[in-house]
Scaffold this active site. Structure first.
Site, PDB file in Angstrom:
ATOM      1  N   ASN A 179      46.844  56.660   2.969  1.00 27.43           N
ATOM      2  CA  ASN A 179      46.482  55.817   4.155  1.00 27.43           C
ATOM      3  C   ASN A 179      46.395  54.321   3.672  1.00 27.43           C
ATOM      4  O   ASN A 179      46.415  53.770   2.727  1.00 27.43           O
ATOM      5  CB  ASN A 179      45.242  56.384   4.978  1.00 27.43           C
ATOM      6  CG  ASN A 179      44.086  56.445   4.149  1.00 27.43           C
ATOM      7  OD1 ASN A 179      43.809  55.661   3.273  1.00 27.43           O
ATOM      8  ND2 ASN A 179      43.295  57.198   4.461  1.00 27.43           N
ATOM      9  N   ASP A 247      45.372  66.027   5.531  1.00 23.11           N
ATOM     10  CA  ASP A 247      46.018  67.240   4.877  1.00 23.11           C
ATOM     11  C   ASP A 247      47.022  68.281   5.425  1.00 23.11           C
ATOM     12  O   ASP A 247      48.155  68.389   4.751  1.00 23.11           O
ATOM     13  CB  ASP A 247      45.040  68.142   4.355  1.00 23.11           C
ATOM     14  CG  ASP A 247      43.753  67.516   3.746  1.00 23.11           C
ATOM     15  OD1 ASP A 247      44.112  66.663   2.804  1.00 23.11           O
ATOM     16  OD2 ASP A 247      42.531  67.652   4.128  1.00 23.11           O
TER      17      ASP A 247
END
Length: 297
Positions: A179, A247
């Site tokens: 990220n 995830d």
């Protein structure tokens, strides 16, 4: 193709709070729920539910045997998970705010007891062209990735949580999914005023052998392999729990890629899967099935 997810298995203690606690504050929790978790476990569940043949390797304590049921129920092979008698299972303390956001304290426990012997014994069962999926919640990662590359396995890294020990590991990865915060930590820069596409280019410049996937939360995601730059918009939903969003995205994106789909298709597949996950409570329990995601698409 076989996918080896060698990673963490955690017990998640999730506290619902009106806001994240600050220094010196005592805050009453609205509720406490216990879930299965760990980035490794979550990604194994997502990879399997997305349609891949998945094997999980890692370690738990005697208090964590129920985590194996979560994996098996999702179709994940658990033959390579060690149960240790002298250490507790890893766990997290998660604050979940009213707007669905979260912050996490992580205790490594058995996840930090991975030996070179366990790694060697596990990798004997995998071959060239198989994939190894890694995060940063177990020890001996560089040894693990080096041994996998020696077997010509595909190495995927999700560098979370980010730490200095990952420097060598980045250079061994074929795919890196991270990220904006993790990108800034890796690059050592404040990326606040930099376009996401330029962030992806900066990452690729430092990691020329890796394909980059940059996740942007509500602003979607980017794929960049040095030639092809793709931007995927986030699917708009009302989030109730974002714990396993990343995830889930990782598992479904990789499923698309390993099935031979175009990266644009894989990004869309992953984005829709993640959008479903954030509308549900818990980590692994929130991961949708392949059929649910295809129906949404």
């Amino acid at each position: 193709m076989k996918v080896l997810s060698f990673g963490s298995l955690n017990i998640d203690y999730v506290y619902s709070v009106p806001h994240f606690i600050v220094r010196g504050e005592t805050l009453a929790s609205k509720s406490l729920n216990t879930y299965t978790g760990g980035k490794g476990l979550n990604q194994s569940v997502a990879l399997s539910k997305a349609g891949l043949k998945v094997f999980h390797a890692g370690a738990i304590g005697l208090d964590g045997k129920f985590l194996l049921d979560e994996l098996r129920n999702a179709g994940v092979n658990t033959d390579f998970v060690k149960c240790l008698e002298d250490v507790r299972t890893g766990h997290t303390i998660i604050q979940k705010s009213d707007d669905g956001d979260n912050c996490i304290i992580l205790y490594g426990g058995a996840n930090q007891s991975i030996t070179e012997s366990q790694i060697d014994d596990t990798l004997k069962n995998f071959d060239s062209g198989d994939a190894l999926v890694l995060q940063n919640e177990i020890n001996n990662l560089e040894y693990l990735a080096t041994r996998a590359k020696a077997k010509n396995m595909i190495v995927i890294l999700n560098p979370s949580p980010m730490s200095e020990n990952l420097a060598a590991l980045f250079k061994l990865a074929d795919y890196i999914l991270l990220n904006e915060v993790e990108a800034g930590q890796f690059l050592g820069e404040n990326l606040e005023n930099i376009a996401p596409e330029d962030i992806a280019k900066k990452l690729r410049a430092k990691l020329p052998s890796a394909k980059i996937v940059l996740t942007l939360g509500t602003h979607g995601s980017i794929y960049y392999d040095g030639e092809k730059m793709l931007r995927q918009q986030a699917v708009k939903v009302k989030a109730v729990d974002t714990t396993a969003a990343g995830d889930t995205f990782t598992g479904f994106f990789l499923s698309g890629i390993f099935e031979g789909k175009d990266p644009a298709w894989a990004l869309n597949f992953a984005s829709n899967a993640s959008a479903i996950a954030v509308t549900r409570h818990g980590a692994a329990p929130s991961v949708p099935t392949r059929e649910e995601v295809l129906a949404k698409i």
